[in-house]
Design a protein around this motif. Sequence first.
Motif, PDB file in Angstrom:
ATOM      1  N   THR A 172     -41.145 -28.353   3.926  1.00  0.00           N
ATOM      2  CA  THR A 172     -40.056 -28.654   4.862  1.00  0.00           C
ATOM      3  C   THR A 172     -39.125 -29.684   4.257  1.00  0.00           C
ATOM      4  O   THR A 172     -39.578 -30.752   3.816  1.00  0.00           O
ATOM      5  CB  THR A 172     -40.613 -29.188   6.189  1.00  0.00           C
ATOM      6  OG1 THR A 172     -41.529 -28.232   6.752  1.00  0.00           O
ATOM      7  CG2 THR A 172     -39.490 -29.452   7.184  1.00  0.00           C
ATOM      8  N   ALA A 173     -37.834 -29.385   4.209  1.00  0.00           N
ATOM      9  CA  ALA A 173     -36.836 -30.341   3.737  1.00  0.00           C
ATOM     10  C   ALA A 173     -36.631 -31.391   4.820  1.00  0.00           C
ATOM     11  O   ALA A 173     -36.247 -31.065   5.943  1.00  0.00           O
ATOM     12  CB  ALA A 173     -35.529 -29.633   3.417  1.00  0.00           C
ATOM     13  N   SER A 209     -32.867 -31.685   6.375  1.00  0.00           N
ATOM     14  CA  SER A 209     -32.304 -30.606   7.188  1.00  0.00           C
ATOM     15  C   SER A 209     -33.274 -30.014   8.190  1.00  0.00           C
ATOM     16  O   SER A 209     -32.865 -29.358   9.149  1.00  0.00           O
ATOM     17  CB  SER A 209     -31.800 -29.482   6.280  1.00  0.00           C
ATOM     18  OG  SER A 209     -32.897 -28.865   5.602  1.00  0.00           O
ATOM     19  N   SER A 243     -37.537 -25.038   6.536  1.00  0.00           N
ATOM     20  CA  SER A 243     -38.851 -24.924   5.927  1.00  0.00           C
ATOM     21  C   SER A 243     -39.075 -23.525   5.385  1.00  0.00           C
ATOM     22  O   SER A 243     -38.459 -22.559   5.844  1.00  0.00           O
ATOM     23  CB  SER A 243     -39.962 -25.286   6.924  1.00  0.00           C
ATOM     24  OG  SER A 243     -40.056 -24.324   7.951  1.00  0.00           O
ATOM     25  N   ALA A 249     -35.942 -22.836  -3.328  1.00  0.00           N
ATOM     26  CA  ALA A 249     -35.006 -23.964  -3.328  1.00  0.00           C
ATOM     27  C   ALA A 249     -33.679 -23.561  -2.696  1.00  0.00           C
ATOM     28  O   ALA A 249     -33.065 -24.343  -1.965  1.00  0.00           O
ATOM     29  CB  ALA A 249     -34.790 -24.467  -4.750  1.00  0.00           C
ATOM     30  N   LEU A 269     -33.980 -23.646   1.021  1.00  0.00           N
ATOM     31  CA  LEU A 269     -34.018 -25.009   1.556  1.00  0.00           C
ATOM     32  C   LEU A 269     -32.689 -25.734   1.360  1.00  0.00           C
ATOM     33  O   LEU A 269     -32.495 -26.823   1.904  1.00  0.00           O
ATOM     34  CB  LEU A 269     -35.144 -25.813   0.907  1.00  0.00           C
ATOM     35  CG  LEU A 269     -36.568 -25.461   1.345  1.00  0.00           C
ATOM     36  CD1 LEU A 269     -37.568 -26.452   0.749  1.00  0.00           C
ATOM     37  CD2 LEU A 269     -36.696 -25.424   2.866  1.00  0.00           C
ATOM     38  N   TYR A 290     -31.078 -26.854  -1.686  1.00  0.00           N
ATOM     39  CA  TYR A 290     -30.885 -27.950  -2.646  1.00  0.00           C
ATOM     40  C   TYR A 290     -30.691 -27.472  -4.087  1.00  0.00           C
ATOM     41  O   TYR A 290     -30.938 -28.228  -5.030  1.00  0.00           O
ATOM     42  CB  TYR A 290     -32.030 -28.962  -2.551  1.00  0.00           C
ATOM     43  CG  TYR A 290     -33.384 -28.530  -3.066  1.00  0.00           C
ATOM     44  CD1 TYR A 290     -33.774 -28.821  -4.367  1.00  0.00           C
ATOM     45  CD2 TYR A 290     -34.287 -27.887  -2.240  1.00  0.00           C
ATOM     46  CE1 TYR A 290     -35.024 -28.454  -4.845  1.00  0.00           C
ATOM     47  CE2 TYR A 290     -35.539 -27.520  -2.699  1.00  0.00           C
ATOM     48  CZ  TYR A 290     -35.899 -27.813  -4.003  1.00  0.00           C
ATOM     49  OH  TYR A 290     -37.138 -27.457  -4.473  1.00  0.00           O
ATOM     50  N   SER A 332     -32.966 -31.573  -6.510  1.00  0.00           N
ATOM     51  CA  SER A 332     -34.176 -32.060  -5.865  1.00  0.00           C
ATOM     52  C   SER A 332     -33.850 -32.520  -4.459  1.00  0.00           C
ATOM     53  O   SER A 332     -32.691 -32.787  -4.126  1.00  0.00           O
ATOM     54  CB  SER A 332     -34.805 -33.208  -6.666  1.00  0.00           C
ATOM     55  OG  SER A 332     -33.947 -34.325  -6.691  1.00  0.00           O
ATOM     56  N   THR A 333     -34.871 -32.592  -3.623  1.00  0.00           N
ATOM     57  CA  THR A 333     -34.704 -33.077  -2.259  1.00  0.00           C
ATOM     58  C   THR A 333     -36.039 -33.573  -1.751  1.00  0.00           C
ATOM     59  O   THR A 333     -37.102 -33.182  -2.268  1.00  0.00           O
ATOM     60  CB  THR A 333     -34.153 -31.965  -1.339  1.00  0.00           C
ATOM     61  OG1 THR A 333     -33.700 -32.537  -0.121  1.00  0.00           O
ATOM     62  CG2 THR A 333     -35.218 -30.927  -1.020  1.00  0.00           C
ATOM     63  N   ARG A 334     -36.029 -34.421  -0.754  1.00  0.00           N
ATOM     64  CA  ARG A 334     -37.273 -34.931  -0.177  1.00  0.00           C
ATOM     65  C   ARG A 334     -37.855 -33.883   0.767  1.00  0.00           C
ATOM     66  O   ARG A 334     -37.154 -33.322   1.620  1.00  0.00           O
ATOM     67  CB  ARG A 334     -37.058 -36.251   0.550  1.00  0.00           C
ATOM     68  CG  ARG A 334     -36.780 -37.418  -0.392  1.00  0.00           C
ATOM     69  CD  ARG A 334     -36.986 -38.752   0.301  1.00  0.00           C
ATOM     70  NE  ARG A 334     -38.349 -38.929   0.791  1.00  0.00           N
ATOM     71  CZ  ARG A 334     -39.378 -39.310   0.035  1.00  0.00           C
ATOM     72  NH1 ARG A 334     -39.203 -39.570  -1.257  1.00  0.00           N
ATOM     73  NH2 ARG A 334     -40.582 -39.440   0.557  1.00  0.00           N
ATOM     74  N   VAL A 335     -39.167 -33.662   0.629  1.00  0.00           N
ATOM     75  CA  VAL A 335     -39.826 -32.628   1.420  1.00  0.00           C
ATOM     76  C   VAL A 335     -41.173 -33.129   1.935  1.00  0.00           C
ATOM     77  O   VAL A 335     -41.714 -34.134   1.470  1.00  0.00           O
ATOM     78  CB  VAL A 335     -40.073 -31.345   0.585  1.00  0.00           C
ATOM     79  CG1 VAL A 335     -38.767 -30.742   0.101  1.00  0.00           C
ATOM     80  CG2 VAL A 335     -41.017 -31.628  -0.586  1.00  0.00           C
TER      81      VAL A 335
END
Length: 276
Positions: A137-138, A141, A144, A168, A171, A173, A178-181
């Motif tokens: 899950t991002a 946003s 998922s 990716a 989601l 990004y 990259s992104t926080r998940v």
Amino acid sequence: MKTILILGLAAAALALGGCGSSPSVPAKQPSPAATAKKGGYYLDDGPEANPPANLDAVPDAEPRDEPLHRFANRPYVVLGNAYTPQTARRAHREEGLASWYGRRFHGRKTASGEPYDMYAMTAAHPTLPIPSYARVTALGSGKSVVVRINDRGPFHSKRVIDLSYTAAYKLGYLGSGSTRVRVESLDPAAYDTRGEALLDGIYLQVGAFSRPDNAQQLRERLARALALDAGRTRVVLNDSLHRVQVGPYPSDDAAHADRARVRERLDLNAVLVRRD
């Protein structure tokens, strides 16, 4: 952001040293073709010149009960760091950065021995069992996806999972790299990732949790307290909640009988859920 294949560690060391910073996140998720000349990927990695146009229609991976790989879950060392993969499926939850990998590895063997398909819903993780399944899950946003873990990586201290190009993309990004998940393991024997009952009928819902490990603990308590066959309990993922359900029941009377047992033995109030 680079996934390092176990079968190519010499090249992996070079790739890791070259991982740089990612460009700023675009205001809008670009189309697959639009990312061909930008993105937070390493050197010659990234999307292909003409990626498929229907990536939005690619379905999530559907968890299946598969035997664990004979070799891919053994302890290993990469760049002086030791990793000990899980050798049994159990609840796992973590948060951190997710990266993605693309054409540089497309078609090469993954740690499972399968060819990497950048357009499939797969991912690489340093220690989750191969094969296994996870919901990613991002955090920014709330989007998922469900992916199948079939590779090892990323071997970067700040990154927790490496997704396929399509995962990716879904989601949002690709452009940032990259992104926080949040990564949550899924038990194929317990989860219906579509959020629907596997069969029509009457069910008892005993609890709903934001964390899958809490749902799994209640599922196990239910099975013990009511002496239930494991196949009659499961966790349904729906609206970001992990709902613990028992059933199906042949009648309302049968469901109410178990509802009374749940209240007596676990001091919990279950509700009837009907699916036609």
